[in-house]
Design a protein around this motif. Structure first.
Motif, PDB file in Angstrom:
ATOM      1  N   LEU A  35      -7.362 -35.012 -54.145  1.00 27.25           N
ATOM      2  CA  LEU A  35      -6.561 -34.057 -53.378  1.00 27.25           C
ATOM      3  C   LEU A  35      -5.741 -34.758 -52.294  1.00 27.25           C
ATOM      4  CD1 LEU A  35      -9.133 -31.161 -53.078  1.00 27.25           C
ATOM      5  CD2 LEU A  35      -6.878 -31.009 -54.166  1.00 27.25           C
ATOM      6  N   ALA A  36      -6.353 -35.707 -51.596  1.00 24.52           N
ATOM      7  CA  ALA A  36      -5.635 -36.434 -50.552  1.00 24.52           C
ATOM      8  C   ALA A  36      -4.424 -37.157 -51.141  1.00 24.52           C
ATOM      9  CB  ALA A  36      -6.573 -37.405 -49.852  1.00 24.52           C
ATOM     10  N   ASP A  37      -4.619 -37.815 -52.285  1.00 25.40           N
ATOM     11  CA  ASP A  37      -3.495 -38.490 -52.944  1.00 25.40           C
ATOM     12  C   ASP A  37      -2.397 -37.517 -53.325  1.00 25.40           C
ATOM     13  OD1 ASP A  37      -4.589 -41.058 -52.779  1.00 25.40           O
ATOM     14  OD2 ASP A  37      -5.455 -40.997 -54.803  1.00 25.40           O
ATOM     15  N   LYS A  38      -2.794 -36.351 -53.853  1.00 22.26           N
ATOM     16  CA  LYS A  38      -1.804 -35.341 -54.251  1.00 22.26           C
ATOM     17  C   LYS A  38      -1.028 -34.834 -53.041  1.00 22.26           C
ATOM     18  CE  LYS A  38      -1.308 -30.804 -56.452  1.00 22.26           C
ATOM     19  NZ  LYS A  38      -0.118 -30.546 -55.666  1.00 22.26           N
ATOM     20  N   PHE A  39      -1.717 -34.556 -51.945  1.00 22.63           N
ATOM     21  CA  PHE A  39      -1.028 -34.052 -50.757  1.00 22.63           C
ATOM     22  C   PHE A  39      -0.057 -35.093 -50.201  1.00 22.63           C
ATOM     23  CE2 PHE A  39      -3.650 -30.471 -51.098  1.00 22.63           C
ATOM     24  CZ  PHE A  39      -3.259 -29.509 -50.174  1.00 22.63           C
ATOM     25  N   VAL A  40      -0.443 -36.356 -50.190  1.00 19.95           N
ATOM     26  CA  VAL A  40       0.459 -37.411 -49.722  1.00 19.95           C
ATOM     27  C   VAL A  40       1.668 -37.509 -50.648  1.00 19.95           C
ATOM     28  CG1 VAL A  40       0.701 -39.921 -49.457  1.00 19.95           C
ATOM     29  CG2 VAL A  40      -1.249 -38.743 -48.436  1.00 19.95           C
ATOM     30  N   LYS A  41       1.416 -37.512 -51.947  1.00 22.82           N
ATOM     31  CA  LYS A  41       2.510 -37.601 -52.933  1.00 22.82           C
ATOM     32  C   LYS A  41       3.479 -36.434 -52.778  1.00 22.82           C
ATOM     33  CE  LYS A  41       3.272 -37.719 -57.926  1.00 22.82           C
ATOM     34  NZ  LYS A  41       3.663 -36.369 -58.304  1.00 22.82           N
ATOM     35  N   ASP A  42       2.942 -35.238 -52.497  1.00 17.52           N
ATOM     36  CA  ASP A  42       3.779 -34.041 -52.358  1.00 17.52           C
ATOM     37  C   ASP A  42       4.385 -33.904 -50.965  1.00 17.52           C
ATOM     38  OD1 ASP A  42       3.113 -33.460 -54.960  1.00 17.52           O
ATOM     39  OD2 ASP A  42       1.694 -31.865 -54.450  1.00 17.52           O
ATOM     40  N   ASP A  43       4.187 -34.919 -50.104  1.00 18.81           N
ATOM     41  CA  ASP A  43       4.700 -34.924 -48.734  1.00 18.81           C
ATOM     42  C   ASP A  43       4.129 -33.769 -47.900  1.00 18.81           C
ATOM     43  OD1 ASP A  43       6.194 -36.211 -46.727  1.00 18.81           O
ATOM     44  OD2 ASP A  43       7.860 -34.797 -46.982  1.00 18.81           O
ATOM     45  N   ASP A  44       2.861 -33.448 -48.165  1.00 20.49           N
ATOM     46  CA  ASP A  44       2.138 -32.449 -47.376  1.00 20.49           C
ATOM     47  C   ASP A  44       1.267 -33.177 -46.356  1.00 20.49           C
ATOM     48  OD1 ASP A  44       3.080 -30.093 -48.630  1.00 20.49           O
ATOM     49  OD2 ASP A  44       1.659 -30.361 -50.279  1.00 20.49           O
ATOM     50  N   TRP A  45       0.665 -32.421 -45.466  1.00 16.14           N
ATOM     51  CA  TRP A  45      -0.158 -32.965 -44.388  1.00 16.14           C
ATOM     52  C   TRP A  45      -1.597 -33.200 -44.850  1.00 16.14           C
ATOM     53  CZ3 TRP A  45       2.079 -34.172 -39.795  1.00 16.14           C
ATOM     54  CH2 TRP A  45       3.366 -33.672 -39.589  1.00 16.14           C
ATOM     55  N   VAL A  46      -2.194 -34.297 -44.385  1.00 17.33           N
ATOM     56  CA  VAL A  46      -3.610 -34.576 -44.590  1.00 17.33           C
ATOM     57  C   VAL A  46      -4.198 -34.859 -43.209  1.00 17.33           C
ATOM     58  CG1 VAL A  46      -5.358 -36.040 -45.660  1.00 17.33           C
ATOM     59  CG2 VAL A  46      -3.220 -35.528 -46.896  1.00 17.33           C
ATOM     60  N   ILE A  47      -5.055 -33.956 -42.759  1.00 17.88           N
ATOM     61  CA  ILE A  47      -5.659 -34.055 -41.423  1.00 17.88           C
ATOM     62  C   ILE A  47      -7.159 -34.197 -41.603  1.00 17.88           C
ATOM     63  CG2 ILE A  47      -5.920 -32.895 -39.192  1.00 17.88           C
ATOM     64  CD1 ILE A  47      -3.294 -31.305 -40.011  1.00 17.88           C
ATOM     65  N   LEU A  48      -7.739 -35.120 -40.850  1.00 14.34           N
ATOM     66  CA  LEU A  48      -9.165 -35.405 -40.986  1.00 14.34           C
ATOM     67  C   LEU A  48      -9.891 -35.040 -39.692  1.00 14.34           C
ATOM     68  CD1 LEU A  48      -7.400 -37.950 -42.480  1.00 14.34           C
ATOM     69  CD2 LEU A  48      -9.683 -38.205 -43.434  1.00 14.34           C
ATOM     70  N   PRO A  49     -10.221 -33.749 -39.490  1.00 13.40           N
ATOM     71  CA  PRO A  49     -10.992 -33.357 -38.303  1.00 13.40           C
ATOM     72  C   PRO A  49     -12.391 -33.964 -38.408  1.00 13.40           C
ATOM     73  CG  PRO A  49     -10.087 -31.431 -39.445  1.00 13.40           C
ATOM     74  CD  PRO A  49      -9.937 -32.611 -40.345  1.00 13.40           C
ATOM     75  N   THR A  50     -12.754 -34.758 -37.395  1.00 13.27           N
ATOM     76  CA  THR A  50     -13.973 -35.547 -37.495  1.00 13.27           C
ATOM     77  C   THR A  50     -14.820 -35.390 -36.247  1.00 13.27           C
ATOM     78  OG1 THR A  50     -12.749 -37.109 -38.883  1.00 13.27           O
ATOM     79  CG2 THR A  50     -14.847 -37.862 -37.973  1.00 13.27           C
ATOM     80  N   ASP A  51     -16.040 -34.952 -36.462  1.00  9.25           N
ATOM     81  CA  ASP A  51     -17.028 -34.748 -35.419  1.00  9.25           C
ATOM     82  C   ASP A  51     -17.210 -36.023 -34.599  1.00  9.25           C
ATOM     83  OD1 ASP A  51     -18.772 -32.800 -34.421  1.00  9.25           O
ATOM     84  OD2 ASP A  51     -20.454 -33.514 -35.619  1.00  9.25           O
ATOM     85  N   VAL A  52     -17.319 -35.879 -33.276  1.00  7.59           N
ATOM     86  CA  VAL A  52     -17.624 -37.019 -32.411  1.00  7.59           C
ATOM     87  C   VAL A  52     -18.566 -36.547 -31.313  1.00  7.59           C
ATOM     88  CG1 VAL A  52     -15.567 -36.733 -30.927  1.00  7.59           C
ATOM     89  CG2 VAL A  52     -16.693 -38.964 -31.092  1.00  7.59           C
ATOM     90  N   HIS A  53     -19.597 -37.355 -31.055  1.00 11.18           N
ATOM     91  CA  HIS A  53     -20.612 -36.965 -30.079  1.00 11.18           C
ATOM     92  C   HIS A  53     -21.018 -38.117 -29.182  1.00 11.18           C
ATOM     93  CE1 HIS A  53     -21.335 -32.992 -31.740  1.00 11.18           C
ATOM     94  NE2 HIS A  53     -21.321 -33.538 -32.939  1.00 11.18           N
ATOM     95  N   THR A  54     -21.641 -37.743 -28.088  1.00  6.43           N
ATOM     96  CA  THR A  54     -22.327 -38.655 -27.186  1.00  6.43           C
ATOM     97  C   THR A  54     -23.811 -38.398 -27.391  1.00  6.43           C
ATOM     98  OG1 THR A  54     -20.525 -38.455 -25.598  1.00  6.43           O
ATOM     99  CG2 THR A  54     -22.633 -39.283 -24.752  1.00  6.43           C
ATOM    100  N   PRO A  55     -24.609 -39.433 -27.616  1.00  8.51           N
ATOM    101  CA  PRO A  55     -26.034 -39.181 -27.885  1.00  8.51           C
ATOM    102  C   PRO A  55     -26.732 -38.511 -26.711  1.00  8.51           C
ATOM    103  CG  PRO A  55     -25.562 -41.566 -27.840  1.00  8.51           C
ATOM    104  CD  PRO A  55     -24.270 -40.854 -27.620  1.00  8.51           C
TER     105      PRO A  55
END
Length: 185
Positions: free
Chosen positions: A39-59
């Motif tokens: 899917l990521a490859d397809k979205f890049v090829k189609d000039d669509d957005w790929v956003i990676l919301p990624t959890d981040v924490h402090t222990p």
């Protein structure tokens, strides 16, 4: 022509997917990787957005509600927060593209406490395709917030994994029948 579609790859990190991850979906999470990359490859090829919301924490953050629920996970600058396996390689290759970027989040939803909605609206994005982990936690909460913000939702059921099969099944039903999302393979 401006694209109105974005793929959100939610929390696909070592801590949530690798066998030794702190809060892992394990094999279920690992099995969805080819679909996410496809899917990521397809979205890049189609000039669509790929956003990676990624959890981040402090222990052991005493002010974060997850501290009392889960072991420390996705701690900034650790192996656990790095993208899992092939997605790590995919991101290294594609991260310099204008429409591909990682997005820090500190809560289940990619919208909670972030400016994601503003960034999506600036780019005239109205449809979100969701993949990643965990189906019944972060993917679900992101979908609920997206629904409440009036985004069209597409959930790729072969691109999401939960901590349990029952949790994934429940969430997929909720996406379709309560949020009106289009659930596809």
């Amino acid at each position: 022509m401006t694209s109105h579609t974005a793929l959100l790859i939610i929390d696909y990190t070592n801590d949530f997917v690798a066998d030794k991850g702190a809060l892992t979906c394990g094999k279920a999470g690992q099995d969805i990787e080819p679909r996410i990359i496809q899917l990521a490859d397809k979205f890049v090829k189609d000039d669509d957005w790929v956003i990676l919301p990624t959890d981040v924490h402090t222990p052991n953050d005493p002010y974060h509600p997850e501290t009392k629920l889960f072991p420390p996970h996705n701690v900034r600058d650790t192996w656990g927060r790095e993208f899992y396996d092939d997605l790590a390689d995919w991101f290294k290759v594609n991260q310099d593209q204008d429409k591909v970027y990682m997005y820090d989040k500190t809560r289940y939803s990619a919208f909670a406490g972030t400016d994601l909605d503003l960034r999506l609206r600036e780019r005239h994005i109205d449809t979100l395709h969701l993949v990643g982990v965990c189906t019944d936690i972060c993917v679900l909460h992101t979908a609920v917030d997206a629904y409440n913000l009036n985004y069209q939702l597409v959930i790729h059921k072969n691109g999401v994994a939960g901590l349990t099969p029952a949790g994934k099944k429940w969430a997929l039903n909720h996406f379709e029948h309560v949020l009106g999302a289009k659930v596809i393979d």
